[in-house]
Motif scaffolding. Structure first.
Motif, PDB file in Angstrom:
ATOM      1  N   PHE A 220      54.824  14.429 -10.009  1.00 25.87           N
ATOM      2  CA  PHE A 220      56.053  14.884 -10.664  1.00 25.87           C
ATOM      3  C   PHE A 220      57.202  14.935  -9.677  1.00 25.87           C
ATOM      4  CE2 PHE A 220      53.952  17.286 -14.386  1.00 25.87           C
ATOM      5  CZ  PHE A 220      53.905  16.084 -15.068  1.00 25.87           C
ATOM      6  N   PRO A 221      58.438  14.643 -10.154  1.00 28.96           N
ATOM      7  CA  PRO A 221      59.571  14.497  -9.223  1.00 28.96           C
ATOM      8  C   PRO A 221      60.013  15.812  -8.603  1.00 28.96           C
ATOM      9  CG  PRO A 221      60.312  14.270 -11.499  1.00 28.96           C
ATOM     10  CD  PRO A 221      58.810  14.320 -11.535  1.00 28.96           C
ATOM     11  N   ASP A 222      60.270  16.892  -9.430  1.00 27.55           N
ATOM     12  CA  ASP A 222      60.914  18.045  -8.764  1.00 27.55           C
ATOM     13  C   ASP A 222      59.995  19.249  -8.792  1.00 27.55           C
ATOM     14  OD1 ASP A 222      60.896  18.579 -11.378  1.00 27.55           O
ATOM     15  OD2 ASP A 222      62.832  19.617 -11.382  1.00 27.55           O
ATOM     16  N   THR A 223      60.377  20.288  -8.099  1.00 21.34           N
ATOM     17  CA  THR A 223      59.474  21.422  -7.860  1.00 21.34           C
ATOM     18  C   THR A 223      59.077  22.101  -9.154  1.00 21.34           C
ATOM     19  OG1 THR A 223      60.669  21.718  -5.822  1.00 21.34           O
ATOM     20  CG2 THR A 223      59.246  23.494  -6.495  1.00 21.34           C
ATOM     21  N   LEU A 224      60.025  22.301 -10.054  1.00 20.17           N
ATOM     22  CA  LEU A 224      59.704  23.102 -11.250  1.00 20.17           C
ATOM     23  C   LEU A 224      58.660  22.390 -12.100  1.00 20.17           C
ATOM     24  CD1 LEU A 224      63.000  24.759 -12.455  1.00 20.17           C
ATOM     25  CD2 LEU A 224      60.916  25.802 -11.577  1.00 20.17           C
ATOM     26  N   SER A 225      58.815  21.060 -12.270  1.00 19.47           N
ATOM     27  CA  SER A 225      57.808  20.379 -13.105  1.00 19.47           C
ATOM     28  C   SER A 225      56.476  20.363 -12.378  1.00 19.47           C
ATOM     29  CB  SER A 225      58.273  18.950 -13.367  1.00 19.47           C
ATOM     30  OG  SER A 225      58.502  18.311 -12.134  1.00 19.47           O
ATOM     31  N   ARG A 226      56.549  20.329 -11.036  1.00 22.05           N
ATOM     32  CA  ARG A 226      55.284  20.362 -10.288  1.00 22.05           C
ATOM     33  C   ARG A 226      54.614  21.718 -10.491  1.00 22.05           C
ATOM     34  NH1 ARG A 226      57.178  18.383  -4.928  1.00 22.05           N
ATOM     35  NH2 ARG A 226      57.406  16.287  -5.751  1.00 22.05           N
ATOM     36  N   LEU A 227      55.432  22.772 -10.463  1.00 25.10           N
ATOM     37  CA  LEU A 227      54.888  24.119 -10.679  1.00 25.10           C
ATOM     38  C   LEU A 227      54.263  24.206 -12.070  1.00 25.10           C
ATOM     39  CD1 LEU A 227      54.776  27.100  -9.707  1.00 25.10           C
ATOM     40  CD2 LEU A 227      56.932  27.441 -10.878  1.00 25.10           C
ATOM     41  N   HIS A 228      54.954  23.579 -13.037  1.00 25.94           N
ATOM     42  CA  HIS A 228      54.427  23.594 -14.408  1.00 25.94           C
ATOM     43  C   HIS A 228      53.065  22.922 -14.441  1.00 25.94           C
ATOM     44  CE1 HIS A 228      54.171  22.995 -18.707  1.00 25.94           C
ATOM     45  NE2 HIS A 228      53.969  21.718 -18.479  1.00 25.94           N
ATOM     46  N   ALA A 229      53.011  21.690 -13.880  1.00 30.48           N
ATOM     47  CA  ALA A 229      51.743  20.955 -13.926  1.00 30.48           C
ATOM     48  C   ALA A 229      50.659  21.753 -13.240  1.00 30.48           C
ATOM     49  CB  ALA A 229      51.909  19.609 -13.224  1.00 30.48           C
ATOM     50  N   LEU A 230      51.020  22.331 -12.102  1.00 30.82           N
ATOM     51  CA  LEU A 230      50.020  23.032 -11.301  1.00 30.82           C
ATOM     52  C   LEU A 230      49.414  24.174 -12.099  1.00 30.82           C
ATOM     53  CD1 LEU A 230      48.784  23.938  -8.556  1.00 30.82           C
ATOM     54  CD2 LEU A 230      50.848  25.224  -8.209  1.00 30.82           C
ATOM     55  N   SER A 231      50.254  25.086 -12.612  1.00 34.05           N
ATOM     56  CA  SER A 231      49.665  26.303 -13.189  1.00 34.05           C
ATOM     57  C   SER A 231      49.034  26.007 -14.539  1.00 34.05           C
ATOM     58  CB  SER A 231      50.757  27.353 -13.345  1.00 34.05           C
ATOM     59  OG  SER A 231      51.811  26.784 -14.078  1.00 34.05           O
ATOM     60  N   LYS A 232      49.622  25.098 -15.354  1.00 37.27           N
ATOM     61  CA  LYS A 232      49.046  24.902 -16.696  1.00 37.27           C
ATOM     62  C   LYS A 232      47.695  24.212 -16.611  1.00 37.27           C
ATOM     63  CE  LYS A 232      52.633  26.706 -18.468  1.00 37.27           C
ATOM     64  NZ  LYS A 232      53.224  26.950 -17.142  1.00 37.27           N
ATOM     65  N   ALA A 233      47.649  23.071 -15.911  1.00 42.17           N
ATOM     66  CA  ALA A 233      46.410  22.281 -15.929  1.00 42.17           C
ATOM     67  C   ALA A 233      45.287  23.046 -15.245  1.00 42.17           C
ATOM     68  CB  ALA A 233      46.652  20.952 -15.225  1.00 42.17           C
ATOM     69  N   ASP A 234      45.624  23.708 -14.131  1.00 42.33           N
ATOM     70  CA  ASP A 234      44.550  24.391 -13.408  1.00 42.33           C
ATOM     71  C   ASP A 234      43.979  25.525 -14.243  1.00 42.33           C
ATOM     72  OD1 ASP A 234      44.894  22.666 -11.473  1.00 42.33           O
ATOM     73  OD2 ASP A 234      45.540  24.053  -9.926  1.00 42.33           O
ATOM     74  N   ASN A 235      44.873  26.236 -14.946  1.00 43.05           N
ATOM     75  CA  ASN A 235      44.350  27.366 -15.709  1.00 43.05           C
ATOM     76  C   ASN A 235      43.492  26.909 -16.868  1.00 43.05           C
ATOM     77  OD1 ASN A 235      44.964  29.918 -14.695  1.00 43.05           O
ATOM     78  ND2 ASN A 235      47.098  29.325 -14.861  1.00 43.05           N
ATOM     79  N   LEU A 236      43.919  25.804 -17.513  1.00 43.47           N
ATOM     80  CA  LEU A 236      43.089  25.320 -18.624  1.00 43.47           C
ATOM     81  C   LEU A 236      41.754  24.834 -18.070  1.00 43.47           C
ATOM     82  CD1 LEU A 236      43.213  25.123 -21.578  1.00 43.47           C
ATOM     83  CD2 LEU A 236      44.174  22.838 -21.406  1.00 43.47           C
ATOM     84  N   GLY A 237      41.791  24.186 -16.891  1.00 42.65           N
ATOM     85  CA  GLY A 237      40.536  23.737 -16.279  1.00 42.65           C
ATOM     86  C   GLY A 237      39.630  24.910 -15.992  1.00 42.65           C
ATOM     87  N   LEU A 238      40.230  25.997 -15.447  1.00 43.30           N
ATOM     88  CA  LEU A 238      39.420  27.174 -15.141  1.00 43.30           C
ATOM     89  C   LEU A 238      38.859  27.767 -16.430  1.00 43.30           C
ATOM     90  CD1 LEU A 238      38.529  29.027 -12.866  1.00 43.30           C
ATOM     91  CD2 LEU A 238      40.523  30.426 -13.300  1.00 43.30           C
ATOM     92  N   ALA A 239      39.680  27.758 -17.501  1.00 43.90           N
ATOM     93  CA  ALA A 239      39.196  28.317 -18.764  1.00 43.90           C
ATOM     94  C   ALA A 239      37.996  27.528 -19.270  1.00 43.90           C
ATOM     95  CB  ALA A 239      40.321  28.274 -19.796  1.00 43.90           C
ATOM     96  N   LEU A 240      38.064  26.198 -19.181  1.00 39.08           N
ATOM     97  CA  LEU A 240      36.948  25.375 -19.674  1.00 39.08           C
ATOM     98  C   LEU A 240      35.705  25.598 -18.831  1.00 39.08           C
ATOM     99  CD1 LEU A 240      38.578  21.997 -20.682  1.00 39.08           C
ATOM    100  CD2 LEU A 240      37.354  23.616 -22.111  1.00 39.08           C
ATOM    101  N   ILE A 241      35.915  25.753 -17.506  1.00 39.12           N
ATOM    102  CA  ILE A 241      34.746  25.950 -16.649  1.00 39.12           C
ATOM    103  C   ILE A 241      34.087  27.289 -16.965  1.00 39.12           C
ATOM    104  CG2 ILE A 241      34.139  26.436 -14.265  1.00 39.12           C
ATOM    105  CD1 ILE A 241      35.983  24.167 -13.474  1.00 39.12           C
ATOM    106  N   VAL A 242      34.925  28.326 -17.137  1.00 38.89           N
ATOM    107  CA  VAL A 242      34.342  29.639 -17.468  1.00 38.89           C
ATOM    108  C   VAL A 242      33.635  29.561 -18.812  1.00 38.89           C
ATOM    109  CG1 VAL A 242      35.006  31.958 -18.181  1.00 38.89           C
ATOM    110  CG2 VAL A 242      35.907  31.000 -16.074  1.00 38.89           C
TER     111      VAL A 242
END
Lengths: 97, 96
Positions: free
Chosen positions: A30-52
């Protein structure tokens, strides 16, 4: 019955791992920090939810399963607030004279 | 079943390492702070998987602690950053 639980665990854990991969790719692409922050927290949390979710049928006892859910809840709350805080400090820095 | 968990944990750690490498190299302090968030979530997932694979129940407590530290460090970073913003003309005002 246990076969069903094992299959469910396999699917959920692999889906969670793939979501982590997607989060990292989003972070790299992703180009700028905010969209990177978005990608980081959303995808990781959903991944953690699926793993749990995948680990729940494997949990030894009810309390272990409950602890897994509490870990996921803490992860959700802290990621949401941390992302808001980071985005807030980013905006303050941008809006400065 | 245990080797599936270990493989998934290794994959997540590899993905997190890639993300960390990218985030830690950037000059923007805020992005470096996101490394803590990434490490927190990725580390917790890997810990939970390895705990399930090895059967040790204590790893879920370690994962809980790791998540707590990631949250606190993010909050501390943004709190600290508010008190001494670079462009604030009267830093002494906040000190009273």
């Amino acid at each position: 019955m246990t076969i069903l639980a094992h299959v469910f665990t396999l699917l959920a854990v692999t889906a969670g791992a793939l979501l982590f991969l997607a989060g990292t790719i989003g972070l790299l692409r992703f180009p700028d920090t905010l969209s990177r922050l978005h990608a980081l927290s959303k995808a990781d949390n959903l991944g953690l939810a699926l793993i749990v979710l995948g680990l729940l049928p494997q949990a030894a006892s009810l309390t272990d399963g409950l602890k897994l859910i509490l870990i996921w809840l803490l992860a959700q709350l802290s990621a949401a607030t941390a992302s808001q805080l980071i985005a807030g400090s980013l905006n303050r820095r941008k809006s400065g004279p | 079943m245990a080797d599936v968990f270990t493989a998934a944990a290794l994959a997540i750690l590899a993905a997190t390492a890639f993300g960390l490498f990218r985030v830690l190299r950037s000059r923007i302090a805020v992005e470096r702070m996101m490394a803590v968030q990434l490490l927190g979530t990725g580390g917790v997932a890997a810990l939970l998987l390895l705990g399930a694979a090895s059967g040790v129940a204590a790893t879920s407590d370690a994962a809980l602690l790791l998540m707590l530290f990631a949250a606190f460090s993010c909050a501390a970073f943004t709190r600290g950053e508010e008190d001494t913003p670079d462009e604030d003309p009267q830093p002494t005002k906040e000190k009273t």
